[in-house]
Design a protein around this motif. Structure first.
Motif, PDB file in Angstrom:
ATOM      1  N   ASP A  33       0.811  -1.218   0.000  1.00 37.00           N
ATOM      2  CA  ASP A  33       0.000   0.000   0.000  1.00 37.00           C
ATOM      3  C   ASP A  33       0.844   1.267   0.000  1.00 37.00           C
ATOM      4  N   TYR A  34       2.119   1.144  -0.215  1.00 33.07           N
ATOM      5  CA  TYR A  34       3.023   2.285  -0.209  1.00 33.07           C
ATOM      6  C   TYR A  34       3.215   2.799  -1.632  1.00 33.07           C
ATOM      7  N   ASP A  35       3.929   3.914  -1.764  1.00 35.84           N
ATOM      8  CA  ASP A  35       4.252   4.412  -3.101  1.00 35.84           C
ATOM      9  C   ASP A  35       4.934   3.307  -3.885  1.00 35.84           C
ATOM     10  N   ASP A  36       4.431   3.086  -5.064  1.00 36.89           N
ATOM     11  CA  ASP A  36       4.953   1.988  -5.888  1.00 36.89           C
ATOM     12  C   ASP A  36       4.791   2.374  -7.352  1.00 36.89           C
ATOM     13  N   ASN A  37       5.807   2.992  -7.906  1.00 34.73           N
ATOM     14  CA  ASN A  37       5.747   3.455  -9.293  1.00 34.73           C
ATOM     15  C   ASN A  37       5.911   2.335 -10.299  1.00 34.73           C
ATOM     16  N   PHE A  38       6.115   1.130  -9.833  1.00 36.43           N
ATOM     17  CA  PHE A  38       6.350  -0.014 -10.712  1.00 36.43           C
ATOM     18  C   PHE A  38       5.110  -0.900 -10.848  1.00 36.43           C
ATOM     19  N   HIS A  39       4.118  -0.714  -9.987  1.00 34.38           N
ATOM     20  CA  HIS A  39       2.986  -1.641  -9.980  1.00 34.38           C
ATOM     21  C   HIS A  39       2.123  -1.547 -11.232  1.00 34.38           C
ATOM     22  N   ALA A  68      -1.301  -0.275 -21.843  1.00 29.82           N
ATOM     23  CA  ALA A  68      -0.656   1.039 -21.783  1.00 29.82           C
ATOM     24  C   ALA A  68      -1.314   1.922 -20.727  1.00 29.82           C
ATOM     25  N   ILE A  69      -2.628   1.893 -20.676  1.00 23.94           N
ATOM     26  CA  ILE A  69      -3.345   2.702 -19.687  1.00 23.94           C
ATOM     27  C   ILE A  69      -3.011   2.242 -18.275  1.00 23.94           C
ATOM     28  N   VAL A  70      -3.028   0.941 -18.064  1.00 21.96           N
ATOM     29  CA  VAL A  70      -2.725   0.392 -16.742  1.00 21.96           C
ATOM     30  C   VAL A  70      -1.289   0.704 -16.343  1.00 21.96           C
ATOM     31  N   ASP A  71      -0.360   0.554 -17.261  1.00 19.32           N
ATOM     32  CA  ASP A  71       1.046   0.842 -16.978  1.00 19.32           C
ATOM     33  C   ASP A  71       1.235   2.328 -16.656  1.00 19.32           C
ATOM     34  N   PHE A  72       0.612   3.182 -17.433  1.00 15.30           N
ATOM     35  CA  PHE A  72       0.838   4.622 -17.309  1.00 15.30           C
ATOM     36  C   PHE A  72       0.196   5.235 -16.071  1.00 15.30           C
ATOM     37  N   HIS A  73      -0.799   4.610 -15.495  1.00 14.97           N
ATOM     38  CA  HIS A  73      -1.579   5.275 -14.453  1.00 14.97           C
ATOM     39  C   HIS A  73      -0.775   5.706 -13.232  1.00 14.97           C
ATOM     40  N   CYS A  74       0.385   5.110 -13.008  1.00 15.79           N
ATOM     41  CA  CYS A  74       1.174   5.493 -11.838  1.00 15.79           C
ATOM     42  C   CYS A  74       2.507   6.135 -12.224  1.00 15.79           C
ATOM     43  N   LYS A  75       2.610   6.542 -13.474  1.00 13.50           N
ATOM     44  CA  LYS A  75       3.854   7.162 -13.941  1.00 13.50           C
ATOM     45  C   LYS A  75       3.666   8.662 -14.100  1.00 13.50           C
ATOM     46  N   CYS A  82       6.950   7.517 -23.936  1.00 13.28           N
ATOM     47  CA  CYS A  82       7.662   6.232 -23.813  1.00 13.28           C
ATOM     48  C   CYS A  82       6.679   5.079 -23.674  1.00 13.28           C
ATOM     49  N   VAL A  83       5.640   5.271 -22.881  1.00 16.72           N
ATOM     50  CA  VAL A  83       4.640   4.214 -22.694  1.00 16.72           C
ATOM     51  C   VAL A  83       3.917   3.940 -24.000  1.00 16.72           C
ATOM     52  N   LEU A  84       3.535   4.995 -24.701  1.00 10.58           N
ATOM     53  CA  LEU A  84       2.851   4.819 -25.987  1.00 10.58           C
ATOM     54  C   LEU A  84       3.729   4.072 -26.976  1.00 10.58           C
ATOM     55  N   GLU A  85       5.002   4.392 -26.973  1.00 10.36           N
ATOM     56  CA  GLU A  85       5.937   3.694 -27.862  1.00 10.36           C
ATOM     57  C   GLU A  85       6.118   2.239 -27.436  1.00 10.36           C
ATOM     58  N   ASP A  86       6.247   2.007 -26.137  1.00 13.96           N
ATOM     59  CA  ASP A  86       6.438   0.643 -25.630  1.00 13.96           C
ATOM     60  C   ASP A  86       5.286  -0.281 -26.028  1.00 13.96           C
ATOM     61  N   TYR A  87       4.075   0.262 -26.064  1.00 20.03           N
ATOM     62  CA  TYR A  87       2.899  -0.555 -26.375  1.00 20.03           C
ATOM     63  C   TYR A  87       2.395  -0.354 -27.804  1.00 20.03           C
ATOM     64  N   ASN A  88       3.217   0.341 -28.595  1.00 13.17           N
ATOM     65  CA  ASN A  88       2.920   0.541 -30.014  1.00 13.17           C
ATOM     66  C   ASN A  88       1.554   1.214 -30.235  1.00 13.17           C
ATOM     67  N   ILE A  89       1.272   2.238 -29.421  1.00 16.45           N
ATOM     68  CA  ILE A  89       0.031   2.993 -29.543  1.00 16.45           C
ATOM     69  C   ILE A  89       0.290   4.163 -30.483  1.00 16.45           C
ATOM     70  N   PHE A 100      -9.473   9.006 -19.978  1.00 15.37           N
ATOM     71  CA  PHE A 100      -8.479   8.475 -19.052  1.00 15.37           C
ATOM     72  C   PHE A 100      -7.718   9.609 -18.371  1.00 15.37           C
ATOM     73  N   ASP A 101      -7.384  10.637 -19.121  1.00 15.00           N
ATOM     74  CA  ASP A 101      -6.692  11.781 -18.540  1.00 15.00           C
ATOM     75  C   ASP A 101      -7.564  12.451 -17.480  1.00 15.00           C
ATOM     76  N   LEU A 102      -8.856  12.590 -17.763  1.00 17.12           N
ATOM     77  CA  LEU A 102      -9.760  13.155 -16.766  1.00 17.12           C
ATOM     78  C   LEU A 102      -9.799  12.292 -15.510  1.00 17.12           C
ATOM     79  N   LEU A 103      -9.830  10.993 -15.693  1.00 11.41           N
ATOM     80  CA  LEU A 103      -9.859  10.067 -14.567  1.00 11.41           C
ATOM     81  C   LEU A 103      -8.591  10.195 -13.730  1.00 11.41           C
ATOM     82  N   LEU A 104      -7.452  10.296 -14.395  1.00 13.19           N
ATOM     83  CA  LEU A 104      -6.188  10.478 -13.662  1.00 13.19           C
ATOM     84  C   LEU A 104      -6.221  11.746 -12.837  1.00 13.19           C
TER      85      LEU A 104
END
Length: 109
Positions: A33-39, A68-75, A82-89, A100-104
């Motif tokens: 439950d702590y800060d976790d930028n990798f989750h 990509a959305i799940v990965d990016f949500h904590c970055k 970089c995330v968009l490129e990693d997932y070929n979006i 999604f941006d509004l939700l963030l």
């Protein structure tokens, strides 16, 4: 909140499914439950297994988008390209990204 944003922004059925699944599974890789930028990344990896029997996600574009959305949500926002490129979006102009941006923003306030 995701459901309300999706309805308010008139997401189509495909984008709605992706957003709802991202909301459901975005913390599936969290180990504490702590800060976790990798989750987010760990959660995205798990989606290959979690969603493998869902025919909607057998289309690589759909699977990559939810991952990509799940990965990016904590970055940090600066890592979006970089995330968009990693997932070929290729096209982030979809209404889904706007919602999604509004939700963030809501999650961060």
């Amino acid at each position: 909140y995701s459901n309300l944003l999706a309805i308010f922004n008139h997401l189509n059925d495909e984008d709605y499914k992706i957003l709802m699944d991202a909301a459901i599974y975005h913390d599936s890789g969290r180990s504490n439950d702590y800060d976790d930028n990798f989750h987010g990344y760990q959660s995205a990896i798990l989606l290959d297994t979690i969603l493998r029997n869902d025919t909607f996600y057998q289309q690589e574009e759909n699977l990559n988008l939810v991952k990509a959305i799940v990965d990016f949500h904590c970055k940090d926002d600066s890592q979006l390209d970089c995330v968009l490129e990693d997932y070929n979006i290729k096209d982030q102009s979809q209404m889904l990204w706007i919602v999604f941006d509004l939700l963030l923003q809501m999650m961060l306030t």
